[in-house]
Design an enzyme around this catalytic site. Structure first.
Site, PDB file in Angstrom:
ATOM      1  N   GLU A 155       0.877  -1.172   0.000  1.00  0.00           N
ATOM      2  CA  GLU A 155       0.000   0.000   0.000  1.00  0.00           C
ATOM      3  C   GLU A 155       0.912   1.220   0.000  1.00  0.00           C
ATOM      4  O   GLU A 155       1.698   1.421   0.927  1.00  0.00           O
ATOM      5  CB  GLU A 155      -0.922   0.016   1.211  1.00  0.00           C
ATOM      6  CG  GLU A 155      -1.862   1.218   1.205  1.00  0.00           C
ATOM      7  CD  GLU A 155      -2.855   1.221   2.350  1.00  0.00           C
ATOM      8  OE1 GLU A 155      -3.195   2.319   2.828  1.00  0.00           O
ATOM      9  OE2 GLU A 155      -3.281   0.134   2.765  1.00  0.00           O
TER      10      GLU A 155
ATOM     11  N   ASP B  39      -8.716  10.340   6.023  1.00  0.00           N
ATOM     12  CA  ASP B  39      -7.931   9.250   6.592  1.00  0.00           C
ATOM     13  C   ASP B  39      -6.428   9.509   6.478  1.00  0.00           C
ATOM     14  O   ASP B  39      -5.640   8.970   7.259  1.00  0.00           O
ATOM     15  CB  ASP B  39      -8.294   7.941   5.884  1.00  0.00           C
ATOM     16  CG  ASP B  39      -7.844   6.724   6.674  1.00  0.00           C
ATOM     17  OD1 ASP B  39      -8.199   6.630   7.863  1.00  0.00           O
ATOM     18  OD2 ASP B  39      -7.139   5.876   6.106  1.00  0.00           O
TER      19      ASP B  39
END
Length: 284
Positions: free
Chosen positions: A89, A132
């Site tokens: 990620e 986020d």
């Protein structure tokens, strides 16, 4: 790549090294810093853990770089369960965005295995406001290991309490939308949010679950424990009861989180404190 005292398997270190070299080749002098954060540097990698990378770029990425990054990462990242490659990620934020110190910050680029099918169709991620990312920056500043560039605490901004609360509040509806079919991860993420609100600190999903279990009625605590054990790989499969009763646990955790948020006094427009490592054009 320096091993930096990371307790990671050799194949994982090799994967990180390949990712680092590829990112440096693609971005060249535009790469300001690259950080490894998350499970790999905090609680230890779990069976389904990603290798979480945060990249600070000198400028926002152009379309050609986005395409090249995506095609390269598709080769370096493995889907969950791949015996040789961990899921990667990668999140990219520009130095310009760090200097802007706004909420929500602009996520310049993100790669993750959940987007693989879109990537294969030539759909490459563009910039987007991302609450986020505020939580990610705070976590990385506290725990990240630098693979390239200065230590995270020198480069990344100090995130104020108001900013953390606003980020959790804004991220909650999106998280809840993903509940069906991803019950375990959503429940554990809610625990982590609750832990952060209660303590002001960051921890792993499984440790946050232990924290939440202590204050839950026994049946729900046992259910959460089952999800935690499955996440850790010590339980091979979730029981049908877990899926059936997960909505009840969700309701309790959501109520507790919303109650904690209601107690917070927040100003979502108050900027975070800009770190002095960048020359952002501000007088000192």
């Amino acid at each position: 790549m320096e091993k930096l005292s990371l307790s990671l398997p050799e194949n994982t270190l090799a994967q990180l090294s390949a990712a680092k070299e590829s990112l440096e080749t693609i971005l060249k002098e535009a790469l300001t810093a690259l950080y490894l954060y998350g499970s790999a540097v905090q609680a230890g990698l779990r069976p389904s853990s990603d290798l979480d990378l945060l990249l600070v770029a000198r400028n926002p990425l152009n379309a050609m770089v986005r395409e090249r990054l995506t095609k390269t990462l598709l080769k370096l990242s493995g889907p969950v369960g791949d015996p040789h490659l961990r899921p990667l990620e990668l999140t990219v934020i520009s130095a310009k965005e760090l200097c802007a110190a706004r909420f929500p910050p602009l996520n310049d680029y993100q790669f993750g295995e959940w987007l693989r099918e879109e990537f294969k169709k030539g759909q490459y991620p563009g910039p987007r406001p991302d609450p986020d990312l505020t939580l990610l920056l705070a976590t990385a500043r506290a725990h990240a290991v630098s693979l390239t560039g200065p230590p995270a605490a020198q480069l990344l901004p100090v995130i104020a309490r108001d900013e953390l609360t606003a980020a959790i509040r804004a991220s909650l509806p999106v998280l809840l939308q993903d509940f069906k079919g991803d019950e375990r991860n959503v429940l554990l993420t809610l625990c982590r949010m609750l832990y952060t609100l209660d303590t002001g600190k960051f921890t792993s999903k499984d440790r946050a679950a232990v924290y939440a279990e202590r204050s839950l009625p026994l049946p729900l605590a046992s259910l959460l424990s089952e999800g935690r054990e499955h996440y850790l790989g010590t339980r091979p499969a979730l029981t049908p009861e877990f899926t059936a009763r997960a909505p009840a646990l969700l309701k309790v955790l959501q109520e507790r989180l919303e109650s904690a948020l209601a107690r917070e006094r927040t100003d979502p427009y108050a900027p975070w404190r800009v770190n002095s490592s960048f020359n952002c054009g501000r007088k000192r």
